[in-house]
Structure formats: C-alpha cells, structure tokens
Write an enzyme that holds these catalytic residues in place. Structure first.
Site, PDB file in Angstrom:
ATOM      1  CG  ASP A 107      -0.150  -0.263   2.520  1.00  9.28           C
ATOM      2  OD1 ASP A 107       1.067  -0.037   2.530  1.00  9.28           O
ATOM      3  OD2 ASP A 107      -0.773  -0.691   3.506  1.00  9.28           O
ATOM      4  CD  GLU A 129       1.026  -6.526   3.350  1.00  6.55           C
ATOM      5  OE1 GLU A 129       0.917  -5.282   3.286  1.00  6.55           O
ATOM      6  OE2 GLU A 129       1.909  -7.089   4.011  1.00  6.55           O
ATOM      7  CD  GLU A 143       0.448   4.453   4.543  1.00  8.28           C
ATOM      8  OE1 GLU A 143      -0.514   5.096   5.059  1.00  8.28           O
ATOM      9  OE2 GLU A 143       1.630   4.827   4.664  1.00  8.28           O
ATOM     10  CG  HIS A 221       6.686   4.668   9.624  1.00 10.93           C
ATOM     11  ND1 HIS A 221       5.810   4.828   8.593  1.00 10.93           N
ATOM     12  CD2 HIS A 221       6.682   3.354   9.902  1.00 10.93           C
ATOM     13  CE1 HIS A 221       5.299   3.648   8.264  1.00 10.93           C
ATOM     14  NE2 HIS A 221       5.809   2.739   9.043  1.00 10.93           N
ATOM     15  NE  ARG A 223       2.591  11.738   3.930  1.00 11.25           N
ATOM     16  CZ  ARG A 223       3.733  11.447   3.332  1.00 11.25           C
ATOM     17  NH1 ARG A 223       4.267  10.254   3.467  1.00 11.25           N
ATOM     18  NH2 ARG A 223       4.359  12.360   2.611  1.00 11.25           N
ATOM     19  CG  HIS A 254      11.044   6.022   9.185  1.00  9.40           C
ATOM     20  ND1 HIS A 254      11.250   6.934   8.179  1.00  9.40           N
ATOM     21  CD2 HIS A 254      10.361   4.998   8.621  1.00  9.40           C
ATOM     22  CE1 HIS A 254      10.709   6.482   7.060  1.00  9.40           C
ATOM     23  NE2 HIS A 254      10.166   5.303   7.303  1.00  9.40           N
TER      24      HIS A 254
HETATM   25  C1  UD1 Z   1       6.748   5.235   3.341  1.00 11.89           C
HETATM   26  C2  UD1 Z   1       5.352   4.837   2.840  1.00 11.89           C
HETATM   27  C3  UD1 Z   1       4.580   4.116   3.940  1.00 11.89           C
HETATM   28  C4  UD1 Z   1       5.382   2.962   4.509  1.00 11.89           C
HETATM   29  C5  UD1 Z   1       6.740   3.481   4.954  1.00 11.89           C
HETATM   30  C6  UD1 Z   1       7.616   2.359   5.461  1.00 11.89           C
HETATM   31  C7  UD1 Z   1       4.169   6.276   1.256  1.00 11.89           C
HETATM   32  C8  UD1 Z   1       3.490   7.558   1.035  1.00 11.89           C
HETATM   33  N1  UD1 Z   1       4.616   6.044   2.483  1.00 11.89           N
HETATM   34  O1  UD1 Z   1       6.580   6.211   4.348  1.00 11.89           O
HETATM   35  O2  UD1 Z   1       3.376   3.611   3.402  1.00 11.89           O
HETATM   36  O3  UD1 Z   1       4.687   2.415   5.601  1.00 11.89           O
HETATM   37  O4  UD1 Z   1       7.407   4.095   3.844  1.00 11.89           O
HETATM   38  O5  UD1 Z   1       8.737   2.835   6.139  1.00 11.89           O
HETATM   39  O6  UD1 Z   1       4.319   5.490   0.340  1.00 11.89           O
HETATM   40  N2  UD1 Z   1      14.136   8.927   3.967  1.00 11.89           N
HETATM   41  C9  UD1 Z   1      15.507   8.864   3.856  1.00 11.89           C
HETATM   42  N3  UD1 Z   1      16.087   7.654   3.586  1.00 11.89           N
HETATM   43  C10 UD1 Z   1      15.372   6.511   3.430  1.00 11.89           C
HETATM   44  C11 UD1 Z   1      13.975   6.574   3.553  1.00 11.89           C
HETATM   45  C12 UD1 Z   1      13.359   7.786   3.809  1.00 11.89           C
HETATM   46  O7  UD1 Z   1      16.200   9.861   4.007  1.00 11.89           O
HETATM   47  O8  UD1 Z   1      15.965   5.456   3.187  1.00 11.89           O
HETATM   48  C13 UD1 Z   1      13.493  10.238   4.265  1.00 11.89           C
HETATM   49  C14 UD1 Z   1      13.492  11.197   3.056  1.00 11.89           C
HETATM   50  O9  UD1 Z   1      13.675  12.506   3.510  1.00 11.89           O
HETATM   51  C15 UD1 Z   1      12.056  11.031   2.515  1.00 11.89           C
HETATM   52  C16 UD1 Z   1      11.283  10.820   3.815  1.00 11.89           C
HETATM   53  O10 UD1 Z   1      12.136  10.025   4.625  1.00 11.89           O
HETATM   54  O11 UD1 Z   1      11.624  12.158   1.793  1.00 11.89           O
HETATM   55  C17 UD1 Z   1       9.930  10.206   3.687  1.00 11.89           C
HETATM   56  O12 UD1 Z   1       9.953   9.015   2.915  1.00 11.89           O
HETATM   57  P1  UD1 Z   1       8.553   8.510   2.238  1.00 11.89           P
HETATM   58  O13 UD1 Z   1       8.819   7.245   1.514  1.00 11.89           O
HETATM   59  O14 UD1 Z   1       7.925   9.612   1.503  1.00 11.89           O
HETATM   60  O15 UD1 Z   1       7.610   8.260   3.484  1.00 11.89           O
HETATM   61  P2  UD1 Z   1       7.720   7.250   4.692  1.00 11.89           P
HETATM   62  O16 UD1 Z   1       7.261   7.970   5.894  1.00 11.89           O
HETATM   63  O17 UD1 Z   1       9.055   6.617   4.701  1.00 11.89           O
HETATM   64  N1  UDP Z   2      12.675  -2.964  10.144  1.00  4.68           N
HETATM   65  C1  UDP Z   2      14.051  -3.049   9.923  1.00  4.68           C
HETATM   66  N2  UDP Z   2      14.875  -2.187  10.610  1.00  4.68           N
HETATM   67  C2  UDP Z   2      14.404  -1.255  11.472  1.00  4.68           C
HETATM   68  C3  UDP Z   2      12.991  -1.166  11.664  1.00  4.68           C
HETATM   69  C4  UDP Z   2      12.161  -2.028  10.963  1.00  4.68           C
HETATM   70  O1  UDP Z   2      14.527  -3.895   9.159  1.00  4.68           O
HETATM   71  O2  UDP Z   2      15.196  -0.519  12.060  1.00  4.68           O
HETATM   72  C5  UDP Z   2      11.777  -3.868   9.380  1.00  4.68           C
HETATM   73  C6  UDP Z   2      10.732  -4.602  10.192  1.00  4.68           C
HETATM   74  O3  UDP Z   2      11.234  -5.838  10.680  1.00  4.68           O
HETATM   75  C7  UDP Z   2       9.608  -4.789   9.198  1.00  4.68           C
HETATM   76  C8  UDP Z   2       9.716  -3.567   8.310  1.00  4.68           C
HETATM   77  O4  UDP Z   2      11.027  -3.048   8.505  1.00  4.68           O
HETATM   78  O5  UDP Z   2       9.776  -5.933   8.387  1.00  4.68           O
HETATM   79  C9  UDP Z   2       8.680  -2.552   8.691  1.00  4.68           C
HETATM   80  O6  UDP Z   2       8.939  -1.359   8.067  1.00  4.68           O
HETATM   81  P1  UDP Z   2       8.166  -0.025   8.433  1.00  4.68           P
HETATM   82  O7  UDP Z   2       7.723  -0.063   9.838  1.00  4.68           O
HETATM   83  O8  UDP Z   2       9.067   1.100   8.004  1.00  4.68           O
HETATM   84  O9  UDP Z   2       6.939  -0.031   7.420  1.00  4.68           O
HETATM   85  P2  UDP Z   2       5.452  -0.612   7.499  1.00  4.68           P
HETATM   86  O10 UDP Z   2       5.541  -2.066   7.779  1.00  4.68           O
HETATM   87  O11 UDP Z   2       4.730   0.157   8.554  1.00  4.68           O
HETATM   88  O12 UDP Z   2       4.906  -0.296   6.158  1.00  4.68           O
END
Ligand code: UD1
Ligand code: UDP
Length: 394
Positions: A107, A129, A143, A221, A223, A254
């Site tokens: 999602d 999923e 999501e 994390h 939103r 995160h």
């Molecule tokens: C995203 C997904 C969310 C998922 C989550 C898992 C969307 C809108 N959101 O949220 O569904 O549950 O990932 O973690 O699809 N960033 C870094 N390095 C990284 C990753 C993120 O610097 O490796 C920072 C960047 O500034 C980026 C921000 O995090 O712009 C947000 O990342 P984004 O993928 O937009 O949203 P998440 O909150 O990570």
């Molecule tokens: N995870 C990881 N390292 C971390 C935190 C989470 O590998 O420091 C893994 C966790 O075991 C799970 C996945 O990341 O499989 C969950 O990711 P996240 O919570 O970012 O996203 P969501 O599942 O909410 O979409």
C-alpha cells in the site's frame, strides 16, 4: 484480460516493483522464488527507490540487484513527487520491457503508481498483500487508498489471510481472482532468524548488558501520527522509564526527518533510551526476538512480533491487521499518553497479564507464501496443473 504473449513466447516476463523498506523485505522471498523457474519466467526487478538507504539495506541482505533503479527519493518528498516520478519512470520501463505481469506489494505510493502505470499499458497486475482494509480513508493515510486503488486495477489478488479475502469478496472481486497465500513477511522472518545469531557493534552492548534490564523496542513513522500524536507517545515512554527502573528502550529511528525531529525533541539525551539509526533487517529481527515488548505504528511489526511471541502495542487508532488482535498478542492502544502508559505499565508490572499476551501466534503466514504465489502465477499462465493449497486450509 487476454494473456497477451503466452502464445507468442515460450517464457513469460514478470516485473516485480517496489520502493520502500517493508516492500523490499516482503518482496525479497518472492523474487528469489520466481528466479527458480528460469525456463518459464524471466524475472525483472524495478525499484523506484522511494526509500534509498533503507531500501539498500534490504537489497544487500537478500542479494538482490535491481534491473532498474529510478532513484527518485528526495529529502522531504511529497506524495505528488513520489507518484509522478514513479508513474512516469515505471511507465517507461514497462513500455520497453512489455511484461506479461507486474507484481506490486501492499500500500505504498510506489505500489499505487506501479499498478497505475501497468494499467495504462494494459498489463495485468498481481497485488501481493491484497485486501487489507480499515475502511477509513485517512487512517492509515495514504495507505488505505493506495491499496484500494491498486486492488481496483489488479487481476490477481494475493490475499495473506482469509480475512483479507473476505474484504475483497465483499467489494465484488471474483473468488477465482483471490488466492490466500499467507504473508511473505513470515517467509522473510523465518529465513532470517536463527538461534546462533551474534549481535555486533553498539547493539551487542545493549542486548548483553549485565544489568539484565528489560528491552522495549519502539518504532514510529505513520504520517497520520506526525506531530502531536507521536509527541504523546514519546511522553508516555518517558513516564514508563520513570516508573520502571529496569527497562531500557531501543528505538531505531526512521530516516524521515519529520519523524526524527519529534523523537529527538522528547527523547534525545534521555537516560536508558537508545536512539539508533534504522537497523539492518537481520539485527532488527533478532532484536525483536530479544525484546520484552514492542510499541509501534508499523504494519510489518504487527505481523512479525506475534510470530516471535512478543506482545505488541499498536500506536494507532485503526488496524488493517485484526488477526493478531483476535489472537490476543496485539493490542490497539492509540497514541494518547495515558492510554499508552497505562497499557504498557500493566504489562510490565503484572506477569499474568504479560504471559497472556506473550504467546506465539502465526495468523499471518507459515513461511510458504512466496511458493504459493509463484505456483498460482504458474497455474495462471498454464505452466502447471500442480494442485493449489491455500494458506490456512487444513
Ligand atoms: C513510506 C510509505 C509508507 C510505509 C513506509 C515504510 C508512502 C506515502 N509512504 O513512508 O506507506 O509504511 O514508507 O517505512 O508510500 N528517507 C531517507 N532515507 C530513506 C527513507 C526515507 O532519508 O531510506 C526520508 C526522506 O527525507 C524522505 C522521507 O524520509 O523524503 C519520507 O519518505 P517517504 O517514503 O515519503 O515516506 P515514509 O514515511 O518513509
Ligand atoms: N525494520 C528493519 N529495521 C528497522 C525497523 C524495521 O529492518 O530498524 C523492518 C521490520 O522488521 C519490518 C519492516 O522493517 O519488516 C517494517 O517497516 P516499516 O515499519 O518502516 O513499514 P510498514 O511495515 O509500517 O509499512
């Protein structure tokens, strides 16, 4: 939908698309399984890299080298940034590759953009999923709509559980398009956790501390939780530290700056709180195994921690994963300071309450989800008539 090229080609081509950490963890077992059938399936991997560092951690662990990497991540990216770049980039890849099936997961915005790009090219979509729902458009946001919109254009729906199948049936999806497979996250977890694992670096000190303190594992994390809801949660953690001198908190933070700022403001420098960088999946899974309690707003952790017998307090108002709540290993507590504090306090103070929750439950999978998905795909394209057994069938 016509199966476009089965008659023209001996093999089919499948592009697996993902972009974030959790999608990568959950798609890795599937990519590995697809690669076992090179005579039938040409496997391509396209990543948007909506996440960069957190995605690369997983690609390295599972030794997956993407065929395409759109590298779209920007600091503080918006939903518009992700959607437009992923849609255009994936659209070009699909045009060049002309696959028979595109597989997307879950999602995220990558999921939605990937499925839309496939739809625009009239390529069938397999949604892994599928069928998780809260029926609340804004929780989780975005999501809930990403997965519903993806479902609307999907041909094959790989529902992890019977509950997710029921959701899809209620929405009018045809029964023959839904396959109950279990969640691939359990495949990934079982392939990763092992009894002889040895921690390295700072984690080694934390988990083998002679003080014998209990570990609380925290991740946040979502939103819809940014700002005040997460501040309340972090204050509740401070209250717990005041009440229990024998707990320590490990909090892999995160990468999202919006999340990091809030964490640092309330928990930075606080004694017995370890704010660490996102952990590689392997140490993270073992840390979960060593923890007493998990507090999280993550989706994936709600599936993994029950499999390891760890109680989970879900820091959200809704969940699309009711199975573990029913099994009694997960509680939906919301984000209110007092609610989080009181629920965790009771669990930490009363061994009976704790034991009642700390039971291993595996409502989400048995480690064979990727195998089931690939079998379903091979049957769909006429490569085999091997019988199909859904997850959960006795
Ligand atoms: C995203 C997904 C969310 C998922 C989550 C898992 C969307 C809108 N959101 O949220 O569904 O549950 O990932 O973690 O699809 N960033 C870094 N390095 C990284 C990753 C993120 O610097 O490796 C920072 C960047 O500034 C980026 C921000 O995090 O712009 C947000 O990342 P984004 O993928 O937009 O949203 P998440 O909150 O990570
Ligand atoms: N995870 C990881 N390292 C971390 C935190 C989470 O590998 O420091 C893994 C966790 O075991 C799970 C996945 O990341 O499989 C969950 O990711 P996240 O919570 O970012 O996203 P969501 O599942 O909410 O979409």
């Amino acid at each position: 939908m016509m199966l476009r090229s089965r008659t023209e080609r001996k093999t089919i081509k499948i592009i697996t698309v993902f972009g974030t950490r959790p999608e990568a963890i959950k798609m890795a077992p599937l990519v590995k399984e697809l690669q076992k059938y090179p005579q039938e399936i040409e496997t391509r991997v396209a990543v948007t890299a909506q996440h960069r560092q957190m995605l690369d951690q997983v690609l390295d662990l599972f030794r997956i080298t993407p065929d395409y990497d759109l590298n779209i991540m920007k600091e503080r990216q918006t939903l518009f940034d992700i959607t437009t770049q992923a849609l255009t980039g994936l659209g070009q890849i699909f045009a060049a590759e002309d696959p028979d099936l595109v597989l997307v997961h879950g999602d995220t915005t990558t999921t939605f953009a990937g499925s839309l790009a496939a739809f625009y090219h009239q390529i069938p979509v397999g949604h892994v999923e599928a069928g998780l729902r809260t029926y609340n458009k804004y929780s989780p946001y975005p999501e809930e709509m990403n997965r519903r919109l993806t479902g609307a254009v999907s041909e094959l729906h790989f529902a992890p559980t019977p509950t997710s199948r029921e959701n899809l049936l209620r929405e009018g999806v045809k029964p023959e398009q839904i396959l109950v497979t279990g969640n691939t996250v359990i495949d990934a977890l079982l392939a990763t956790v092992r009894p002889d694992y040895v921690f390295n670096g700072p984690l080694k000190e934390i988990v083998s501390s002679p003080t014998g303190r209990r570990l609380l594992l925290v991740t946040t994390h979502r939103r819809e939780n940014w700002g005040e809801p997460l501040r309340e949660v972090y204050l509740a953690l401070r209250d717990l530290l005041d009440t229990f001198s024998d707990i320590e908190i490990v909090f892999p933070v995160h990468k999202n700056p919006r999340v990091r700022e809030g964490v640092e403001r309330v928990l930075g420098g606080v004694e017995r709180v370890h704010l660490v960088e996102p952990l590689d999946y392997e140490p993270f899974a073992h840390l979960m195994h060593r923890s007493t309690l998990v507090l999280t707003d993550s989706g994936g952790l709600q599936e993994e921690a029950p499999a390891l017998g760890k109680p989970v307090l879900v820091l959200r108002d809704t969940t699309e994963r009711p199975e573990a709540v029913t099994a009694g290993t997960v509680k939906l507590v919301g984000t209110g300071r007092e609610d989080v504090y009181q629920t965790a306090r009771e669990l930490l103070a009363d061994p009976q309450v704790y034991e009642a929750m700390a039971r291993a439950a595996n409502p989400y999978g048995d480690g064979q989800a990727a195998q089931r998905i690939v079998l379903a795909i091979r049957r769909y394209f006429g490569f085999t008539t091997e019988p199909w057994h859904e997850f959960g069938a006795s």
